[in-house]
Motif scaffolding. Structure first.
Motif: not given
Length: 506
Positions: A379, A381, A410-411, A413
């Motif tokens: 993900r 962002d 996994s992320t 941001v």
């Protein structure tokens, strides 16, 4: 910059009465001794699982005021650099307002020496059997410092630093193995060091010489060797760090002649002995579990009816990765007060910093000297940065899983770049001028861009192969450097903590 100072060792501080190990929920308490000056009374030992504020076994600590150090000979220290998988001790004090402050991070390699044995899945270093872990359910995954990608890249005779968890696999003195959390190949070996629990300690021979075992290694302690802290007893079960010149090790017989042995405040302690703290906290792999006793990272502990055990859905046993706190009872044995299975949650790695070397084709970038690979379902962002896509220079926060080569995200941001002296940021560019005496250089990221003035102190870390002379010689050349430090409000000055040559993979 590698700086050598007279080292006041942890053991020496203990015998002076300055340290009581008070670790609970990742921290310790502190005092000022009535002087307003920080007095160290907190210590935490564990594995680094994140950077951008150091994270140890899942607990974040503000490291903006902390020195990072390592000792190669037990007497002097040099500036170090914290990386994922390092085993560290965190030493706490207080500031003028009475707030707990992380003051010092000490790097704790379990063994530093040359590879003298190898099999398909292990290496031998100073008589210690070293294995690796690729399963996050079994504790921290082994990370290899580039250019290493696995044990197969290591050759006999290679100099290495191995950070590891110690696990007892049986009742014999040699039934110990090291499960590596990070392995680094070194270009030079100024000395060797090895840590572990003393076993098979001999009686003093003629002239006071003794010997003991650390795994398969026999350590010979001549009467001339120093034992720190002065006056402490060397006993079976006590955890020690042995320092010696490389020439003092015989790989054929696995015998090491010690020049200095530091006795730590953990192990089978004698009640009231000098240098023994009353409480401890440590994360590691359970070994020799009986239900009433076990060994954790070389420390023997008792399990009693009032010991709080937090192990959801699983019984504790050999190989479990746990965080334990313990107290020294009246008989001089460590009694566990709390044992918590850390599980896969502790395997989550976190990084915060300035993104660099982004490759959209490979889906990789570098962050805090770590190669980050985007997971297929990662993900991303970017809303807070209003950026259309990932790009060099963005400040990002990354979570994911540690791997042998870095981190699988996994992320990701994006966040506004933090301001203030507590946030470490990265800048790279060409060196315009450099003055080692004034401890200052100027650099520019790109043609026509603003000039950044970089200053530093004795706590500067220069990443090998960069030296101060080489840094000065870069002025006016096409070679770029990367600087990590704190940025002024106007963005034109940086107080550097680390400088290295910039390399890109794409």
């Amino acid at each position: 910059m590698r700086v050598s100072n007279r080292r006041i060792g942890l053991a020496a501080a203990l015998v002076a009465g300055l340290l009581a190990v008070l670790v609970a929920c990742g921290g310790g308490s502190v005092g000022t001794n009535g002087t307003g000056s920080p007095v160290l009374v907190g210590l935490n030992v564990g594995t680094v699982s994140g950077l951008g504020s150091v994270i140890v076994d899942g607990t974040r600590h503000d490291d903006s005021a902390a020195k990072t150090e390592i000792s190669r000979n037990g007497t002097d220290v040099e500036v170090g650099d914290v990386r994922l998988g390092h085993r560290v001790s965190l030493e706490f004090g207080t500031d003028a307002a009475g707030t707990q402050v992380l003051q010092r991070i000490e790097l704790l390699p379990s063994v530093s020496g040359r590879v003298s044995e190898r099999t398909a899945d292990t290496i031998g270093v100073l008589g210690q059997t070293v294995t690796v872990n690729s399963d996050p359910a079994r504790g921290p995954v082994t990370t290899f410092e580039s250019p290493l990608s696995g044990l197969a890249d290591l050759q006999l005779g290679d100099a290495v630093d191995v950070h590891a968890l110690t696990q007892r696999t049986g009742s014999g003195p040699t039934d110990v193995r090291l499960v590596a959390t990070r392995i680094t190949r070194r270009s030079a070996l100024p000395g060797v060091r090895v840590s572990g629990a003393v076993a098979a300690l001999s009686a003093a021979g003629s002239g006071g010489a003794r010997s003991f075992r650390l795994g398969a290694l026999t350590v010979e302690l001549p009467s001339a060797a120093a034992l720190q802290p002065q006056g402490i007893a060397l006993l079976d079960g006590r955890t020690v760090t042995v320092f010696a010149p490389e020439s003092a090790f015989d790989p054929a017989t696995l015998v090491l002649g010690a020049s200095l042995v530091q006795v730590m405040s953990v192990g089978t302690a004698g009640s009231g002995s000098a240098g023994v703290a009353s409480t401890l906290g440590r994360a590691g792999l359970v070994g020799a579990w009986t239900g009433s006793t076990f060994e954790l990272d070389g420390v023997g502990l008792l399990v009693q009816a009032d010991t709080q055990i937090v192990s959801p859905g699983q019984a504790l046993g050999d190989g479990a990765y746990v965080q334990a706190t313990a107290v020294l009872d009246s008989s001089g044995r460590w009694r566990a007060t709390r044992i918590e299975r850390l599980g896969t949650a502790a395997a989550v790695a976190e990084l915060r910093g300035t993104l660099d070397d982004w490759s959209a084709t490979a889906g990789t970038f570098r962050l805090r000297d770590t190669v980050v690979t985007l997971a297929p379902s990662a993900r991303i962002d970017l809303a807070a940065c209003r950026a259309p896509s990932l790009a060099d220079g963005l400040y990002v926060e990354v979570r994911g899983a540690s791997t042998a080569q870095g981190l699988t995200a996994s992320t990701v941001v994006c966040a506004p770049e933090p301001a203030g002296t507590k946030s470490r940021l990265e800048r790279h560019g060409l060196v315009l001028t450099a003055d080692a005496v004034a401890r200052k250089l100027t650099m520019r990221h790109q043609a026509g861009g603003a000039v950044l003035t970089v200053t530093w102190s004795d706590s500067l870390y220069l990443r090998e192969p960069l030296t101060m002379a080489a840094l000065v010689a870069l002025a006016g050349t096409s070679s770029q450097i990367e600087v990590e430090g704190t940025l002024s409000a106007d963005g034109l000055q940086m107080a550097a903590r680390k400088i290295k040559l910039r390399t890109t993979r794409h």
